[in-house]
Design an enzyme around this catalytic site. Structure first.
Site, PDB file in Angstrom:
ATOM      1  N   ASP A  26       0.741  -1.140   0.009  1.00 39.90           N
ATOM      2  CA  ASP A  26       0.096  -0.052   0.038  1.00 39.90           C
ATOM      3  C   ASP A  26       0.838   1.136   0.005  1.00 39.90           C
ATOM      4  O   ASP A  26       1.681   1.408   0.951  1.00 39.90           O
ATOM      5  CB  ASP A  26      -0.925   0.015   1.122  1.00 39.90           C
ATOM      6  CG  ASP A  26      -1.781   1.254   1.055  1.00 39.90           C
ATOM      7  OD1 ASP A  26      -2.793   1.290   1.003  1.00 39.90           O
ATOM      8  OD2 ASP A  26      -1.321   2.350   1.871  1.00 39.90           O
TER       9      ASP A  26
ATOM     10  N   TYR B 228       2.521  10.259  -0.129  1.00 39.57           N
ATOM     11  CA  TYR B 228       3.918   9.763   0.527  1.00 39.57           C
ATOM     12  C   TYR B 228       4.956  10.123   0.142  1.00 39.57           C
ATOM     13  O   TYR B 228       6.199  10.028   0.779  1.00 39.57           O
ATOM     14  CB  TYR B 228       3.724   8.074   0.804  1.00 39.57           C
ATOM     15  CG  TYR B 228       2.383   7.659   1.354  1.00 39.57           C
ATOM     16  CD1 TYR B 228       1.475   8.401   2.030  1.00 39.57           C
ATOM     17  CD2 TYR B 228       2.052   6.392   1.368  1.00 39.57           C
ATOM     18  CE1 TYR B 228       0.194   8.033   2.582  1.00 39.57           C
ATOM     19  CE2 TYR B 228       0.774   5.866   2.054  1.00 39.57           C
ATOM     20  CZ  TYR B 228      -0.010   6.674   2.472  1.00 39.57           C
ATOM     21  OH  TYR B 228      -1.249   6.156   2.966  1.00 39.57           O
TER      22      TYR B 228
ATOM     23  N   LYS C  85      -2.832   5.758  -4.245  1.00 42.87           N
ATOM     24  CA  LYS C  85      -3.997   6.906  -4.102  1.00 42.87           C
ATOM     25  C   LYS C  85      -3.865   8.152  -4.698  1.00 42.87           C
ATOM     26  O   LYS C  85      -2.734   8.540  -4.951  1.00 42.87           O
ATOM     27  CB  LYS C  85      -4.211   7.048  -2.539  1.00 42.87           C
ATOM     28  CG  LYS C  85      -4.252   5.654  -1.836  1.00 42.87           C
ATOM     29  CD  LYS C  85      -4.224   6.246  -0.148  1.00 42.87           C
ATOM     30  CE  LYS C  85      -4.058   4.675   0.694  1.00 42.87           C
ATOM     31  NZ  LYS C  85      -2.475   4.427   0.677  1.00 42.87           N
TER      32      LYS C  85
ATOM     33  N   HIS D 208      -7.549   9.718  -1.933  1.00 38.68           N
ATOM     34  CA  HIS D 208      -7.189   9.598  -0.641  1.00 38.68           C
ATOM     35  C   HIS D 208      -7.842  10.331   0.522  1.00 38.68           C
ATOM     36  O   HIS D 208      -7.922   9.918   1.650  1.00 38.68           O
ATOM     37  CB  HIS D 208      -5.619  10.202  -0.529  1.00 38.68           C
ATOM     38  CG  HIS D 208      -4.593   9.750   0.321  1.00 38.68           C
ATOM     39  ND1 HIS D 208      -3.384   9.853   0.202  1.00 38.68           N
ATOM     40  CD2 HIS D 208      -4.777   9.192   1.624  1.00 38.68           C
ATOM     41  CE1 HIS D 208      -2.693   9.485   1.292  1.00 38.68           C
ATOM     42  NE2 HIS D 208      -3.710   9.043   2.098  1.00 38.68           N
TER      43      HIS D 208
END
Length: 298
Positions: free
Chosen positions: A48, A53, A78, A109
């Site tokens: 994931d 990120y 996402k 997200h």
């Protein structure tokens, strides 16, 4: 008993998502690549990540170095908040970053569209409902197998369902889930709509207060298991998938040792009874006036 590390959850699309994955949120730069490589070599079948990120390229490198064929694992990423009005382009960028031909699960997200030129402002004339209508179109590309949402409340799900162009129910709602934030109302609502719940921060995040909880520590000792393993088993037996984050090889391996044992009803109740409440991920960082969490999911 079935091996829980081999356990899958069937989504409303008919796809089967591995129940245990490696989360990569807050993994320090320079270590994500190795963590992904280690996880896949240890048998993880679910990774994931997210554009937000900032580690999709590292995740892609870890995938390549693992040598595990793409068809042998599940990959989730996402859509970031500033990309809501350019969903198709952002999706292609994620494919390129990860260096893969398809994504198993693409999530919105957050239910918040932010202005790319000023992340503290909401994008004018655009909201997450429009974004979902754009995400639905991705299914026609053949490059994504499932679409879903993250950090959505019942209110947000009902808003996209009310749109006249709504045609695809989210396959997954990824939300914060651990004994100190169990969200039973939201989990039950997701289930009522055929939406699978995935728990992030399922161990309570870094330096979790749960690791000093006497009840949990005693239970883990009696089981001959780590507190982390007991927390993961608790989530799995609740019926949701879990994506624990770690960059340490022993912990990555340990978090996957979920075969051949389970928690009794009494032990599940013991964890349920942990009274403390806290939330790892808030919404104060979103644009002024935007609120995502309403405290109505307990």
């Amino acid at each position: 008993m079935a091996k829980l590390t081999d356990k899958v959850f069937e989504l409303n699309t008919g796809c089967k998502m591995p129940a245990v994955g490696l989360g990569t949120w807050q993994s320090p730069p320079g270590v994500v690549e190795k963590a992904v490589e280690i996880a896949l070599r240890h048998g993880y079948k679910h990774i994931d990540t997210a554009m937000a990120y900032g580690n999709e390229k590292e995740v892609g490198e870890g995938i390549k170095k693992s040598g595990v064929p793409r068809e042998d694992f599940w990959l989730t990423t996402k859509l970031d908040n500033p990309d809501h009005s350019r969903c198709a382009e952002a999706f292609q960028e994620s494919l390129s970053n990860l260096d893969v031909d398809y994504i198993d699960l693409y999530l919105m997200h957050w239910p918040c569209s932010t202005d790319p030129s000023n992340l503290k402002k909401h994008l004018p004339d655009w909201d997450y409902v429009k974004t979902w209508m754009e995400m639905q179109k991705l299914m026609d590309t053949g490059k994504v197998r499932n679409i879903g949402v993250s950090n959505f409340s019942q209110k947000h799900i009902e808003a996209i369902m009310a749109h006249p162009e709504f045609k695809i129910m989210p396959a997954v709602n990824q939300i914060e889930l651990h004994p100190c934030h169990p969200s039973p109302k939201l989990v039950a609502y997701n289930a009522s709509k055929g939406i699978h719940s995935t728990g992030y921060s399922c161990l309570g995040s870094t330096d979790s207060p749960l690791y000093s909880n006497e009840s949990l520590l005693k239970l883990a000792e009696a089981k001959g298991r780590t507190p982390q393993q007991c927390l993961l088993m608790w989530g799995l037996q609740k019926g949701w998938s879990v994506i624990p984050k770690s960059s340490s090889e022993p912990r990555i391996a340990g978090n996957f040792e979920l075969n051949g044992w389970n928690l009794t009803d009494g032990e599940m109740a013991q964890i349920d009874a942990i009274p403390e409440r806290f939330k790892v991920c808030g919404d104060a960082w979103l644009p002024t006036g935007v609120k995502v969490f309403f405290g109505d999911d307990e």
